[in-house]
Design an enzyme around this catalytic site. Structure first.
Site, short mmCIF file in Angstrom:
data_model
loop_
_atom_site.label_atom_id
_atom_site.label_comp_id
_atom_site.label_asym_id
_atom_site.label_seq_id
_atom_site.Cartn_x
_atom_site.Cartn_y
_atom_site.Cartn_z
N LYS A 175 -7.03 15.27 10.11
CA LYS A 175 -5.80 15.97 10.44
C LYS A 175 -4.89 15.15 11.35
CE LYS A 175 -2.88 19.33 10.53
NZ LYS A 175 -1.99 19.51 9.36
N SER A 197 14.45 -3.13 -0.94
CA SER A 197 13.42 -2.10 -1.04
C SER A 197 13.95 -0.85 -1.74
CB SER A 197 12.85 -1.78 0.35
OG SER A 197 11.55 -1.23 0.23
#
Length: 332
Positions: free
Chosen positions: A197, A145
């Site tokens: 949020k 990765s």
């Protein structure tokens, strides 16, 4: 001060004494007294791996552990952990050092943060373009990765046949503990300025709209990853996407897919750089951060004013684990 705190400081002092003893013997053997207590001026030391006879010099820099910026300089208790700021400092130092003819990154990492991986990638390209220095990669047990992301721009990539690499992709995770909280009778009161949020909050299920928002972010980061490999390896975007579905490859498989150039060890990578770059019996040094006496004093002094969790970094790790973030990371 508590007995436990005195005991901790006593153990720290003992560890320091042992460390200084080894460093003293090493210093006498090498004849290098300049950096015995204070380290080098820039906090970087060179460990000679291979003596050379000419003027040529190769620097080996390790990327070991999860690529993540966790703050400042390491203490004596966590020197073995990856330190992003220190690594970037070592990489920049090797790039600017006129005595260094080539750099080998020894990559042994499952990846890490998107931003940190991009910073390493960009610095490698800067060294190649502005300092005209070759950068080779030697892969260890794992270079997956983000570990492959930082390797992609290298002039040559060498992997062991059993190296675990690939895992090309992006992951973002959080823990949904809402059912457990309900069983325990816990309620959460959230006051927020906008509907998203508290996106990825662990105390409720994610909505379809929230999932679409996060998926678009992951897709953008994945697109960047694909472009990095396509540019670094001279492959088309379609070719990268075909093999970049998140799966891991052995070093041997990666060579067949043109993700790596050669199979071999760190020693083979050094020999390859010598041959490719026409280096004449170069000295090979390994860069590492110097843990100084001043750092020990700072750690000891700080232990007098902070609690044990803060001293060991547990508080920061817990806070980090509660913060969802996109990662170029190979996870089980």
């Amino acid at each position: 001060m508590s007995t436990k705190r005195w005991l901790a400081l006593g153990i720290a002092a003992l560890l320091l004494a042992v460390s200084i003893g080894f460093q003293f013997v090493s210093t006498i053997a090498s004849g290098n007294f300049e950096n015995m207590f204070g380290g080098s001026d820039d906090g970087i030391e060179e460990e000679v791996m291979q003596e050379g006879q000419g003027q040529d010099k190769i620097a080996v820099i390790d990327i070991e552990g999860v690529i993540q910026d966790t703050g400042g300089a390491p203490s004596f208790m966590n020197q073995s952990m990856y330190n992003h700021r220190q690594f970037m400092k070592m990489l920049e130092s090797a790039g600017e050092n006129p005595n260094i003819n080539g750099i080998i990154l020894r990559v042994n990492t499952p990846g890490g943060g998107v931003v940190e991986s991009a910073e390493i990638h960009d610095k490698v390209q800067e060294i190649q373009e502005e300092n005209s220095k070759p950068v080779y990669v030697s892969m260890g047990n794992t270079a997956a990765s983000g570990g492959y992301y930082v390797a992609a721009p290298a002039d040559k990539i060498v992997a062991h046949p059993a190296t675990v690499t690939g895992s090309i992709g992006v992951i973002m995770e959080s823990i949904n503990y809402s059912e457990l909280a309900e069983e325990l009778g816990l309620e959460f009161n959230t006051i927020k300025s906008g509907p998203f949020k508290d996106i990825m909050s662990g105390n409720r299920d994610m909505t379809e709209e929230e999932e679409e928002i996060l998926q678009s972010m992951v897709d953008d980061f994945y697109g960047d990853f694909v472009n990095v490999i396509a540019n670094g390896r001279g492959m088309s975007e379609e070719e990268v996407r075909e093999i970049g579905d998140g799966r891991v490859y052995s070093g041997k498989q990666a060579e067949e897919l043109d993700l790596v150039d050669n199979l071999g060890s760190l020693e083979d990578t050094i020999s390859l750089m010598e041959e490719d770059q026409g280096l004449n019996n170069p000295q090979v040094v390994r860069y590492h951060g110097a843990f100084t006496f001043n750092q020990f004093l700072g750690t000891s002094a700080r232990s007098l004013f902070v609690n044990d969790a803060e001293l060991l970094g547990i508080k920061e790790l817990l806070m980090e684990s509660e913060t969802p973030r996109a990662m170029y990371l190979y996870t089980e």
